[in-house]
Design a protein around this motif. Structure first.
Motif, short mmCIF file in Angstrom:
data_model
loop_
_atom_site.label_atom_id
_atom_site.label_comp_id
_atom_site.label_asym_id
_atom_site.label_seq_id
_atom_site.Cartn_x
_atom_site.Cartn_y
_atom_site.Cartn_z
N GLU A 176 8.13 19.00 -3.87
CA GLU A 176 7.84 19.21 -5.30
C GLU A 176 8.38 18.06 -6.15
OE1 GLU A 176 9.20 23.14 -6.39
OE2 GLU A 176 7.88 24.06 -4.90
N GLU A 177 9.53 17.54 -5.76
CA GLU A 177 10.09 16.38 -6.49
C GLU A 177 9.12 15.21 -6.39
OE1 GLU A 177 13.40 17.27 -8.15
OE2 GLU A 177 12.23 15.67 -9.03
N ARG A 178 8.53 15.03 -5.21
CA ARG A 178 7.54 13.97 -5.02
C ARG A 178 6.29 14.22 -5.86
NH1 ARG A 178 7.95 10.53 -0.62
NH2 ARG A 178 10.13 10.53 -0.03
N MET A 179 5.82 15.46 -5.87
CA MET A 179 4.64 15.80 -6.68
C MET A 179 4.90 15.45 -8.14
SD MET A 179 3.78 19.60 -5.30
CE MET A 179 3.08 19.96 -3.69
N ALA A 180 6.09 15.85 -8.62
CA ALA A 180 6.43 15.61 -10.02
C ALA A 180 6.40 14.12 -10.33
CB ALA A 180 7.80 16.21 -10.34
N GLN A 181 7.04 13.34 -9.46
CA GLN A 181 7.04 11.88 -9.66
C GLN A 181 5.64 11.31 -9.61
OE1 GLN A 181 9.70 9.14 -7.71
NE2 GLN A 181 11.18 10.77 -7.32
N PRO A 217 -5.16 20.04 -9.92
CA PRO A 217 -6.18 18.99 -9.71
C PRO A 217 -5.58 17.59 -9.69
CG PRO A 217 -6.92 20.61 -11.35
CD PRO A 217 -5.48 20.93 -11.04
N LYS A 218 -4.63 17.35 -10.59
CA LYS A 218 -4.03 16.01 -10.66
C LYS A 218 -3.22 15.71 -9.39
CE LYS A 218 -2.00 13.40 -14.42
NZ LYS A 218 -1.18 13.45 -15.63
N ILE A 219 -2.48 16.70 -8.94
CA ILE A 219 -1.65 16.48 -7.74
C ILE A 219 -2.56 16.34 -6.52
CG2 ILE A 219 0.20 17.41 -6.28
CD1 ILE A 219 1.18 18.98 -8.75
N GLN A 220 -3.60 17.17 -6.45
CA GLN A 220 -4.52 17.09 -5.30
C GLN A 220 -5.22 15.74 -5.25
OE1 GLN A 220 -6.47 20.75 -6.37
NE2 GLN A 220 -5.67 21.83 -4.56
N GLU A 221 -5.59 15.24 -6.41
CA GLU A 221 -6.23 13.92 -6.47
C GLU A 221 -5.29 12.86 -5.87
OE1 GLU A 221 -9.03 12.59 -7.17
OE2 GLU A 221 -8.32 10.49 -7.31
N TYR A 222 -4.03 12.95 -6.25
CA TYR A 222 -3.03 12.00 -5.73
C TYR A 222 -2.87 12.16 -4.21
CZ TYR A 222 1.26 9.33 -5.25
OH TYR A 222 2.19 8.39 -4.86
N VAL A 223 -2.71 13.40 -3.77
CA VAL A 223 -2.44 13.64 -2.34
C VAL A 223 -3.66 13.24 -1.50
CG1 VAL A 223 -1.88 15.43 -0.63
CG2 VAL A 223 -0.74 15.43 -2.85
N SER A 224 -4.86 13.41 -2.04
CA SER A 224 -6.06 13.02 -1.29
C SER A 224 -6.08 11.52 -1.01
CB SER A 224 -7.33 13.46 -2.03
OG SER A 224 -7.54 12.62 -3.14
N GLN A 225 -5.33 10.76 -1.79
CA GLN A 225 -5.27 9.31 -1.55
C GLN A 225 -4.00 8.86 -0.83
OE1 GLN A 225 -6.44 6.58 -4.75
NE2 GLN A 225 -6.76 8.42 -6.01
N PHE A 226 -2.89 9.41 -1.25
CA PHE A 226 -1.60 8.87 -0.76
C PHE A 226 -0.74 9.87 0.00
CE2 PHE A 226 -2.60 6.99 -4.99
CZ PHE A 226 -2.95 5.71 -4.55
N GLY A 227 -1.24 11.09 0.20
CA GLY A 227 -0.34 12.12 0.73
C GLY A 227 0.81 12.31 -0.25
N TYR A 228 2.03 12.51 0.29
CA TYR A 228 3.19 12.62 -0.60
C TYR A 228 3.99 11.32 -0.65
CZ TYR A 228 2.20 17.64 -0.36
OH TYR A 228 1.61 18.88 -0.43
N ALA A 229 3.37 10.21 -0.19
CA ALA A 229 4.08 8.93 -0.25
C ALA A 229 4.10 8.45 -1.70
CB ALA A 229 3.36 7.91 0.63
N LEU A 230 5.21 7.84 -2.09
CA LEU A 230 5.34 7.36 -3.47
C LEU A 230 5.21 5.85 -3.52
CD1 LEU A 230 8.33 9.63 -4.55
CD2 LEU A 230 5.92 9.84 -5.24
N PRO A 231 4.69 5.31 -4.64
CA PRO A 231 4.50 3.87 -4.73
C PRO A 231 5.81 3.11 -4.52
CG PRO A 231 3.59 5.00 -6.67
CD PRO A 231 4.28 6.03 -5.84
N SER A 232 6.94 3.73 -4.92
CA SER A 232 8.23 3.04 -4.80
C SER A 232 8.65 2.83 -3.35
CB SER A 232 9.31 3.86 -5.51
OG SER A 232 9.33 5.17 -4.98
N GLU A 233 8.03 3.57 -2.40
CA GLU A 233 8.49 3.41 -1.02
C GLU A 233 7.43 2.73 -0.16
OE1 GLU A 233 9.66 7.39 -0.03
OE2 GLU A 233 7.61 8.07 -0.03
N SER A 234 7.24 1.47 -0.44
CA SER A 234 6.31 0.68 0.36
C SER A 234 6.83 0.63 1.79
CB SER A 234 6.24 -0.74 -0.20
OG SER A 234 7.52 -1.31 -0.08
N GLN A 235 5.99 0.18 2.70
CA GLN A 235 6.39 0.07 4.10
C GLN A 235 7.69 -0.72 4.25
OE1 GLN A 235 5.58 1.56 6.79
NE2 GLN A 235 4.01 2.72 5.74
N GLU A 236 7.87 -1.73 3.38
CA GLU A 236 9.04 -2.61 3.55
C GLU A 236 10.33 -1.97 3.02
OE1 GLU A 236 6.31 -4.21 1.37
OE2 GLU A 236 5.38 -3.91 3.32
#
Ligand code: NAD
Ligand code: G6P
Ligand code: MN
Length: 443
Positions: A176-181, A217-236
């Motif tokens: 949920e913290e990830r969804m909020a962010q 809808p907003k959260i689902q739109e995000y998850v459909s693209q990125f799952g629960y990964a956040l932009p701040s946590e790139s692979q590196e």
């Protein structure tokens, strides 16, 4: 204002310093007069305790502190027991993960054969803590997050039905913290959720802001693209371990299976077990990652604090996810009626599901404990999955209680993660042979 006495059971846990820091951060909302650590492994606990003692002296000198392996000392004069034990330590988690992988089966801390093996170890340990608490502080509450929470919760429901224990998990609040962010909210506390499932096996069905606007809808739109990964946590980025990054990205594919809900990350082990096995190194699993990562870091830092005599510039971090333990303790202590996701007996809250199942659902929490909120009827897909999984969990508890090899074989055979009864039996025999010190002897 009353000041509370807390016992942390599993004082030698890697999460103990984070909980202590979290308790210190919230002292104005939840005043504490005493903190006690209890563990059954003196040397391990001592390393964490001596650092925490220094930290407490520096930051809250009025709080009494004791670390002990004596149950009477640990459990006398206590209001809340916060329990997080790991029976068998990381050495056994490693076996839980590696043995299934030999058979091409997912090896995981709480899911499938690994979770079943861990459950057979945990049940006795947690029941023992309850018995100590009831003997020495019969009015206390235990807030338990010793894993595997689903199996432990079923065992406590069945074998200690009157116990004042609440089983909890930090995964939903973490997600949920990830969804909020992801959608630009300051915190998960700005969301009101509906959710149902078993522990590590559930779905959000409704998420609203505090004014009642639909955020799904907003959260689902995000998850459909990125799952629960956040932009701040790139692979590196180094902040999140590689295996967790994979989990948060994989949530996209888990979501695809039912785009009307939002899934718990742990469902990936049941829906995509072959992918999990394919990207896991059978010689280096999550247990290894934690042993050279979190465990080493926490213990080295505690030793450094002890040797230098000061915790001033410590790198130990507040366990933010665990702040909901304070919310839970406050809800009971001050009758706050906070709405929280907890693992409780179903009793009709999920209308078309086993009444006696331990389910994870929103509850209103007050001084009498949790009051579950009705989640109504659930769809066939989730119901089918949950029926199978709850039967596995119940069979494990029956197997433990009856010392039944047969029932444990059935539990493994029924697990969605295990392909067939032959593999289930081979796995069981391997697990029996390494768990002799911890499991009851099976007939
Ligand atoms: P850890 O091995 O670092 O610590 C566990 C401690 O428990 C050890 O010091 C060990 O000696 C002690 N212990 C084992 N058996 C005991 C017994 N019978 N009585 C008293 N003490 C005993 O483990 P960790 O990684 O810090 O995790 C601790 C627990 O918290 C695990 O069960 C883990 O799965 C669980 N956990 C649960 C959640 C959740 O969502 N529910 C979240 C985080 C961690
Ligand atoms: C989440 C889950 C816990 C689990 C933990 C594992 O927090 O809710 O139940 O124990 O992850 O994390 P680890 O870092 O030990 O693999
Ligand atoms: Mn959990």
């Amino acid at each position: 204002m009353k000041k509370f006495s807390i016992t942390i059971a599993g004082g030698g846990s890697t999460f103990t310093p984070g909980i202590v820091l979290m308790l210190l951060k919230h002292l104005d909302r939840f005043p504490i007069r005493q903190i006690k650590f209890y563990d059954n492994l003196e040397e391990r606990q001592a390393r964490i305790a001596s650092a925490c003692e220094i930290l407490l002296k520096e930051r809250a000198p009025d709080i009494l502190f004791t670390a002990t392996t004596d149950p009477e000392t640990a459990f006398t004069d206590v209001d809340f027991v916060m329990a997080h034990i790991r029976v068998g330590l990381y050495a056994m988690r490693e076996k839980d993960e590696k043995i299934p992988l030999k058979y091409g089966v997912v090896g995981q801390e709480t899911c499938g054969p690994g979770g079943i093996a861990y459950g057979m170890r945990s049940i006795g340990g947690v029941l023992e803590l309850i018995d100590y608490m009831e003997k020495y502080s019969p009015n206390a509450w235990m807030l338990n997050y010793s894993n595997p929470a689903a199996i432990v919760a079923e065992a406590t429901r069945k074998l200690r039905p009157k116990a004042k224990i609440i089983n909890i998990c930090d995964m939903p609040v973490g997600i949920e913290e990830r969804m909020a962010q992801a959608i630009g909210l300051a915190s998960r506390k700005e969301m009101v959720v509906r959710y149902y499932g078993l522990n590590h096996f559930g779905w959000w069905t409704d998420i609203r802001d505090t004014e009642g606007n639909d955020l799904m809808p907003k959260i689902q739109e995000y998850v459909s693209q990125f799952g629960y990964a956040l932009p701040s946590e790139s692979q590196e980025s180094q902040q999140t371990d590689a295996s967790w990054k994979h989990t948060f990205m994989k949530a996209k594919e888990v979501y695809d299976i039912d785009p009307t809900t939002l899934p718990n990350t742990y469902l990936k082990y049941y829906f995509y077990p072959q992918d999990e096995v394919a990207h896991t190194n059978p010689e280096f699993t999550r247990a290894n990652e934690v042993m050279i990562g979190r465990e080493k870091q926490v213990f080295n830092e505690c030793d450094r604090i002890t040797n230098s005599g000061s915790a001033e510039n410590t790198i130990l971090e507040i366990d933010e996810h665990a702040s909901y333990i304070v919310d839970l303790a406050r809800a009971i202590a001050y009758n706050t009626h906070e709405r929280m996701l907890l693992i409780v007996p179903n009793n009709g809250a999920i209308e078309n599901f086993d009444e006696s199942a331990m389910v994870e659902i929103p509850c209103i929490v007050g001084s009498n404990g949790p009051e579950p909120l009705i989640q109504g009827k659930i769809p066939r897909f989730q119901k089918g999955l949950m029926e199978q999984q709850v039967a596995v969990e119940k069979l494990v508890v029956e197997a433990w209680e009856e010392r039944s090899y047969q029932k444990l074989w059935q539990a493994l055979t029924l697990s969605k993660i295990v392909p067939n009864a032959k593999v289930a039996k081979d796995l069981l025999d391997d697990l029996v042979s390494v768990n002799q010190e911890y499991w009851p002897e099976l007939k």
